[in-house]
Design a protein around this motif. Structure first.
Motif, PDB file in Angstrom:
ATOM      1  N   SER A  51       0.698  -1.097  -0.081  1.00 15.69           N
ATOM      2  CA  SER A  51       0.191  -0.044   0.048  1.00 15.69           C
ATOM      3  C   SER A  51       0.734   1.231  -0.075  1.00 15.69           C
ATOM      4  CB  SER A  51      -1.036  -0.093   1.394  1.00 15.69           C
ATOM      5  OG  SER A  51      -0.082  -0.059   2.455  1.00 15.69           O
ATOM      6  N   GLY A  52       0.379   2.325  -0.206  1.00 13.93           N
ATOM      7  CA  GLY A  52       0.860   3.583  -0.218  1.00 13.93           C
ATOM      8  C   GLY A  52       1.693   4.017  -1.603  1.00 13.93           C
ATOM      9  N   GLY A  53       2.591   4.517  -1.406  1.00 13.56           N
ATOM     10  CA  GLY A  53       3.385   5.084  -2.605  1.00 13.56           C
ATOM     11  C   GLY A  53       2.504   6.227  -2.982  1.00 13.56           C
ATOM     12  N   PHE A  54       3.207   6.806  -4.081  1.00 16.49           N
ATOM     13  CA  PHE A  54       2.634   8.229  -4.724  1.00 16.49           C
ATOM     14  C   PHE A  54       1.270   8.137  -4.731  1.00 16.49           C
ATOM     15  CE2 PHE A  54       2.003  11.410  -7.989  1.00 16.49           C
ATOM     16  CZ  PHE A  54       2.450  12.671  -7.145  1.00 16.49           C
ATOM     17  N   ALA A  55       0.662   7.087  -5.402  1.00 15.57           N
ATOM     18  CA  ALA A  55      -0.734   6.987  -5.829  1.00 15.57           C
ATOM     19  C   ALA A  55      -1.411   6.438  -4.791  1.00 15.57           C
ATOM     20  CB  ALA A  55      -0.916   6.414  -7.135  1.00 15.57           C
ATOM     21  N   GLY A  56      -1.014   5.767  -3.708  1.00 19.58           N
ATOM     22  CA  GLY A  56      -1.663   5.428  -2.654  1.00 19.58           C
ATOM     23  C   GLY A  56      -2.402   3.943  -3.145  1.00 19.58           C
ATOM     24  N   VAL A  57      -2.019   3.437  -4.176  1.00 25.60           N
ATOM     25  CA  VAL A  57      -2.813   2.322  -4.483  1.00 25.60           C
ATOM     26  C   VAL A  57      -2.405   1.002  -3.391  1.00 25.60           C
ATOM     27  CG1 VAL A  57      -2.932   0.424  -6.243  1.00 25.60           C
ATOM     28  CG2 VAL A  57      -2.550   2.854  -6.872  1.00 25.60           C
ATOM     29  N   ARG A  58      -3.337   0.233  -3.313  1.00 27.74           N
ATOM     30  CA  ARG A  58      -3.318  -1.142  -2.609  1.00 27.74           C
ATOM     31  C   ARG A  58      -3.523  -2.409  -3.313  1.00 27.74           C
ATOM     32  NH1 ARG A  58      -4.326  -2.062   3.122  1.00 27.74           N
ATOM     33  NH2 ARG A  58      -5.182  -4.063   3.329  1.00 27.74           N
ATOM     34  N   GLN A  59      -2.504  -3.299  -3.012  1.00 27.57           N
ATOM     35  CA  GLN A  59      -2.475  -4.384  -3.865  1.00 27.57           C
ATOM     36  C   GLN A  59      -2.365  -5.647  -3.137  1.00 27.57           C
ATOM     37  OE1 GLN A  59       0.393  -4.525  -7.010  1.00 27.57           O
ATOM     38  NE2 GLN A  59      -0.490  -6.422  -7.794  1.00 27.57           N
ATOM     39  N   THR A  60      -2.929  -6.844  -3.107  1.00 25.98           N
ATOM     40  CA  THR A  60      -2.799  -8.013  -2.289  1.00 25.98           C
ATOM     41  C   THR A  60      -2.763  -9.156  -2.887  1.00 25.98           C
ATOM     42  OG1 THR A  60      -4.151  -6.913  -0.348  1.00 25.98           O
ATOM     43  CG2 THR A  60      -4.011  -9.294  -0.231  1.00 25.98           C
ATOM     44  N   GLY A  61      -1.846 -10.148  -2.594  1.00 22.07           N
ATOM     45  CA  GLY A  61      -1.736 -11.375  -3.072  1.00 22.07           C
ATOM     46  C   GLY A  61      -1.368 -12.347  -1.958  1.00 22.07           C
ATOM     47  N   GLU A  62      -1.882 -13.540  -2.406  1.00 25.46           N
ATOM     48  CA  GLU A  62      -1.555 -14.732  -1.401  1.00 25.46           C
ATOM     49  C   GLU A  62      -1.652 -15.954  -2.128  1.00 25.46           C
ATOM     50  OE1 GLU A  62      -5.794 -16.083   0.533  1.00 25.46           O
ATOM     51  OE2 GLU A  62      -5.263 -13.921   0.801  1.00 25.46           O
ATOM     52  N   PRO A  87       7.992   9.182   3.112  1.00 20.72           N
ATOM     53  CA  PRO A  87       6.992   9.682   2.237  1.00 20.72           C
ATOM     54  C   PRO A  87       7.030   9.063   0.856  1.00 20.72           C
ATOM     55  CG  PRO A  87       8.390  11.430   2.838  1.00 20.72           C
ATOM     56  CD  PRO A  87       9.022  10.322   3.369  1.00 20.72           C
ATOM     57  N   ASP A  88       5.966   8.895   0.157  1.00 18.80           N
ATOM     58  CA  ASP A  88       5.643   8.200  -1.229  1.00 18.80           C
ATOM     59  C   ASP A  88       6.450   6.963  -1.435  1.00 18.80           C
ATOM     60  OD1 ASP A  88       4.223  10.558  -1.595  1.00 18.80           O
ATOM     61  OD2 ASP A  88       5.913  11.711  -2.296  1.00 18.80           O
ATOM     62  N   ARG A  89       6.675   6.195  -0.164  1.00 26.27           N
ATOM     63  CA  ARG A  89       7.330   4.803  -0.475  1.00 26.27           C
ATOM     64  C   ARG A  89       6.111   3.900  -0.210  1.00 26.27           C
ATOM     65  NH1 ARG A  89      13.029   4.813   0.065  1.00 26.27           N
ATOM     66  NH2 ARG A  89      12.738   2.643  -1.175  1.00 26.27           N
ATOM     67  N   PHE A  90       6.426   2.669  -0.649  1.00 24.76           N
ATOM     68  CA  PHE A  90       5.512   1.581  -0.345  1.00 24.76           C
ATOM     69  C   PHE A  90       5.534   1.085   0.969  1.00 24.76           C
ATOM     70  CE2 PHE A  90       5.474   0.810  -5.179  1.00 24.76           C
ATOM     71  CZ  PHE A  90       4.128   1.370  -5.590  1.00 24.76           C
ATOM     72  N   GLY A 123       8.677  -0.897   5.486  1.00 26.18           N
ATOM     73  CA  GLY A 123       8.665   0.042   4.375  1.00 26.18           C
ATOM     74  C   GLY A 123       9.501  -0.492   3.250  1.00 26.18           C
ATOM     75  N   GLU A 124       9.103   0.008   2.250  1.00 23.69           N
ATOM     76  CA  GLU A 124       9.854  -0.427   0.994  1.00 23.69           C
ATOM     77  C   GLU A 124      11.205  -0.432   1.007  1.00 23.69           C
ATOM     78  OE1 GLU A 124       9.887   1.117  -3.541  1.00 23.69           O
ATOM     79  OE2 GLU A 124       8.865   2.206  -2.142  1.00 23.69           O
ATOM     80  N   GLN A 125      11.866   0.499   1.747  1.00 19.55           N
ATOM     81  CA  GLN A 125      13.477   0.544   2.167  1.00 19.55           C
ATOM     82  C   GLN A 125      13.896  -0.387   2.808  1.00 19.55           C
ATOM     83  OE1 GLN A 125      10.996   2.877   3.155  1.00 19.55           O
ATOM     84  NE2 GLN A 125      11.312   2.825   5.394  1.00 19.55           N
TER      85      GLN A 125
END
Length: 89
Positions: free
Chosen positions: A13-24, A55-58, A72-74
């Motif tokens: 979730s998050g990132g610049f566009a705030g898109v949420r994606q889930t996989g399982e 900010p702006d990271r997944f 965090g993405e980092q």
């Protein structure tokens, strides 16, 4: 030993566009089981270091057999990054 059964999930979730994606996936019922099991055998979710959110990271939430960690993405290790790609792509 890597797990051979159980449910694995990741949410990005998050990132610049705030898109949420889930996989399982359920280990044993999926062709990705061998690679995911191998990755999980090398990953200690509780030992992964966490830094301050940026900010702006997944942000990634990993769930493995009821154990959950938010990173965090980092903070993704190469193995966690590969696990996320396997479940999200």
């Amino acid at each position: 030993a890597p797990p051979t059964a159980g449910r694995i999930a990741v949410t990005r979730s998050g990132g610049f566009a705030g898109v949420r994606q889930t996989g399982e996936l359920t280990l044993g019922d999926d062709p990705r089981t061998d690679e995911v099991g191998s990755l999980l055998g090398r990953i200690d979710l509780q030992a992964v270091s966490r830094s301050k959110p940026q900010p702006d990271r997944f942000v990634y939430t990993f769930e493995v057999d009821g154990q959950q960690v938010v990173l965090g993405e980092q903070d993704l290790t190469p193995d966690l990054g590969r696990l996320a790609r396997l479940l999200l792509d």
